[in-house]
Write a protein that holds these residues in place. Structure first.
Motif, mmCIF file in Angstrom:
data_model
loop_
_atom_site.group_PDB
_atom_site.id
_atom_site.type_symbol
_atom_site.label_atom_id
_atom_site.label_comp_id
_atom_site.label_asym_id
_atom_site.label_seq_id
_atom_site.Cartn_x
_atom_site.Cartn_y
_atom_site.Cartn_z
ATOM 1 N N PRO A 109 -5.959 -5.405 6.160
ATOM 2 C CA PRO A 109 -5.441 -5.780 4.842
ATOM 3 C C PRO A 109 -6.454 -6.563 4.021
ATOM 4 O O PRO A 109 -7.223 -7.362 4.549
ATOM 5 C CB PRO A 109 -4.224 -6.646 5.186
ATOM 6 C CG PRO A 109 -4.552 -7.241 6.514
ATOM 7 C CD PRO A 109 -5.340 -6.188 7.249
ATOM 8 N N GLY A 110 -6.432 -6.317 2.714
ATOM 9 C CA GLY A 110 -7.295 -7.062 1.800
ATOM 10 C C GLY A 110 -6.511 -7.959 0.870
ATOM 11 O O GLY A 110 -7.032 -8.969 0.390
ATOM 12 N N LYS A 111 -5.248 -7.593 0.615
ATOM 13 C CA LYS A 111 -4.393 -8.394 -0.245
ATOM 14 C C LYS A 111 -2.986 -8.456 0.343
ATOM 15 O O LYS A 111 -2.480 -7.456 0.847
ATOM 16 C CB LYS A 111 -4.321 -7.811 -1.663
ATOM 17 C CG LYS A 111 -5.586 -7.986 -2.480
ATOM 18 C CD LYS A 111 -5.367 -7.478 -3.912
ATOM 19 C CE LYS A 111 -6.622 -7.673 -4.747
ATOM 20 N NZ LYS A 111 -6.427 -7.218 -6.155
ATOM 21 N N LEU A 112 -2.385 -9.623 0.253
ATOM 22 C CA LEU A 112 -1.010 -9.824 0.707
ATOM 23 C C LEU A 112 -0.254 -10.576 -0.379
ATOM 24 O O LEU A 112 -0.645 -11.685 -0.748
ATOM 25 C CB LEU A 112 -0.973 -10.613 2.012
ATOM 26 C CG LEU A 112 0.403 -11.094 2.500
ATOM 27 C CD1 LEU A 112 1.301 -9.911 2.838
ATOM 28 C CD2 LEU A 112 0.268 -12.031 3.696
ATOM 29 N N GLN A 113 0.792 -9.965 -0.882
ATOM 30 C CA GLN A 113 1.626 -10.617 -1.875
ATOM 31 C C GLN A 113 3.020 -10.815 -1.292
ATOM 32 O O GLN A 113 3.671 -9.869 -0.864
ATOM 33 C CB GLN A 113 1.713 -9.778 -3.151
ATOM 34 C CG GLN A 113 2.542 -10.423 -4.247
ATOM 35 C CD GLN A 113 2.585 -9.596 -5.522
ATOM 36 O OE1 GLN A 113 1.805 -8.653 -5.680
ATOM 37 N NE2 GLN A 113 3.490 -9.935 -6.418
ATOM 38 N N ILE A 114 3.495 -12.064 -1.296
ATOM 39 C CA ILE A 114 4.801 -12.420 -0.744
ATOM 40 C C ILE A 114 5.683 -12.898 -1.888
ATOM 41 O O ILE A 114 5.312 -13.824 -2.619
ATOM 42 C CB ILE A 114 4.688 -13.519 0.321
ATOM 43 C CG1 ILE A 114 3.613 -13.175 1.360
ATOM 44 C CG2 ILE A 114 6.025 -13.757 1.007
ATOM 45 C CD1 ILE A 114 3.249 -14.319 2.275
ATOM 46 N N THR A 115 6.845 -12.281 -2.046
ATOM 47 C CA THR A 115 7.783 -12.680 -3.087
ATOM 48 C C THR A 115 9.106 -13.075 -2.452
ATOM 49 O O THR A 115 9.700 -12.290 -1.713
ATOM 50 C CB THR A 115 8.016 -11.538 -4.098
ATOM 51 O OG1 THR A 115 6.772 -11.177 -4.700
ATOM 52 C CG2 THR A 115 8.996 -11.971 -5.183
ATOM 53 N N GLU A 170 -2.018 -4.579 0.758
ATOM 54 C CA GLU A 170 -3.011 -3.600 0.309
ATOM 55 C C GLU A 170 -4.167 -3.560 1.293
ATOM 56 O O GLU A 170 -4.647 -4.592 1.758
ATOM 57 C CB GLU A 170 -3.526 -3.962 -1.081
ATOM 58 C CG GLU A 170 -2.476 -3.958 -2.171
ATOM 59 C CD GLU A 170 -3.066 -4.231 -3.539
ATOM 60 O OE1 GLU A 170 -4.240 -3.869 -3.753
ATOM 61 O OE2 GLU A 170 -2.364 -4.819 -4.382
ATOM 62 N N GLY A 171 -4.611 -2.343 1.588
ATOM 63 C CA GLY A 171 -5.766 -2.149 2.444
ATOM 64 C C GLY A 171 -6.636 -1.025 1.929
ATOM 65 O O GLY A 171 -6.367 -0.444 0.864
ATOM 66 N N ALA A 172 -7.663 -0.689 2.673
ATOM 67 C CA ALA A 172 -8.599 0.343 2.246
ATOM 68 C C ALA A 172 -7.937 1.708 2.128
ATOM 69 O O ALA A 172 -8.392 2.561 1.357
ATOM 70 C CB ALA A 172 -9.772 0.409 3.225
ATOM 71 N N HIS A 173 -6.855 1.932 2.880
ATOM 72 C CA HIS A 173 -6.214 3.249 2.904
ATOM 73 C C HIS A 173 -4.899 3.297 2.127
ATOM 74 O O HIS A 173 -4.133 4.249 2.285
ATOM 75 C CB HIS A 173 -5.982 3.691 4.346
ATOM 76 C CG HIS A 173 -7.250 3.780 5.144
ATOM 77 N ND1 HIS A 173 -8.217 4.737 4.903
ATOM 78 C CD2 HIS A 173 -7.716 3.010 6.151
ATOM 79 C CE1 HIS A 173 -9.226 4.556 5.746
ATOM 80 N NE2 HIS A 173 -8.948 3.520 6.516
#
Length: 241
Positions: A67-73, A138-141
């Motif tokens: 993973p490159g991005k982690l969004q927690i809501t 979000e990741g590379a794939h």
């Protein structure tokens, strides 16, 4: 030097013992060095969420290996929810599969060191739930999205926009298949022949001719069994979560 007297050592020991008793009785954590303090009231609020956060972190790691991005809501009624320990638990579980050094204490530091961008949002529509947790990884794939709640226990209620219903802490077979008759029957037959019991079968359609299923089983399915299941006509992907 003052802390080295016998009186000071006894006082510190008494304080520590009381803090441990408070933690065991109420979940309250005081005097933390590397974590935010947690009151008894906050512990009652966040306690039920903690196993869910760990399970969701592990599920996210399987869905997005790098993973490159982690969004927690945190949506819905969040005014009494201290999200700091919850987000740390999620990040620790997400990164923990790659290294045993990641703990809730150093999770955010490790995330930054590994180039994982973590963001958190509070509030918004709970989509009919008292509290709804939305996770976007979000990741590379590509991007994967999970929505979960504690309604009727820890549950994932939506995966990548598809409505499902499963416990992320259980043994889950995640399947994508062509939306046509016969596929589900063959999956059930092969699992039964292998002695694997289906506890719950949750199915949702993607609207593009494919369906997604979360199959809860009573034991982990072996690599050989997965290989055989993937040969069923109509199976697009099948993974053990």
């Amino acid at each position: 030097l003052g802390a080295s007297t016998s009186e000071a050592q006894q006082a510190v020991s008494t304080i520590l013992a009381r803090q441990i008793i408070d933690f065991l009785k109420t979940g309250a954590v005081a005097g933390c060095v590397n974590l935010p303090p947690l009151t008894a009231e906050a512990a009652r609020e966040v306690g039920p969420w903690m196993p869910l956060m760990t399970a969701l972190g592990k599920l996210s790691a399987r869905l997005v290996p790098a993973p490159g991005k982690l969004q927690i809501t945190y949506a819905g009624r969040t005014e009494a929810l201290d999200t700091r320990p919850l987000s740390r638990l999620l990040v620790a579980a997400l990164l923990g599969s790659a290294s045993g050094r990641v703990t809730p204490v150093n999770a955010l530091h490790e995330a930054a060191a590994r180039g994982l961008e973590v963001s958190e949002t509070l509030g918004g529509d709970g989509d009919g739930f008292d509290r709804l947790l939305r996770i976007r990884v979000e990741g590379a794939h590509g991007v994967r999205e999970i929505e979960a709640t504690l309604h009727r226990g820890p549950r994932v209620v939506r995966l990548d926009g598809v409505e499902l219903d499963f416990d992320p802490g259980a043994h889950i077979l995640l399947m994508r298949n062509e939306d046509k008759p016969g596929v589900i029957g063959q999956i059930g037959s092969q699992l039964g022949a292998a002695g694997v019991n289906i506890i719950n079968f949750s199915l949702g359609t993607r609207g593009d001719g494919e369906a997604v299923a979360a199959i809860t089983v009573d034991e982990e399915v072996s690599a050989n069994q997965l290989r055989d299941l993937r040969t069923i006509p109509g199976i697009v992907s099948l993974e053990m979560m």
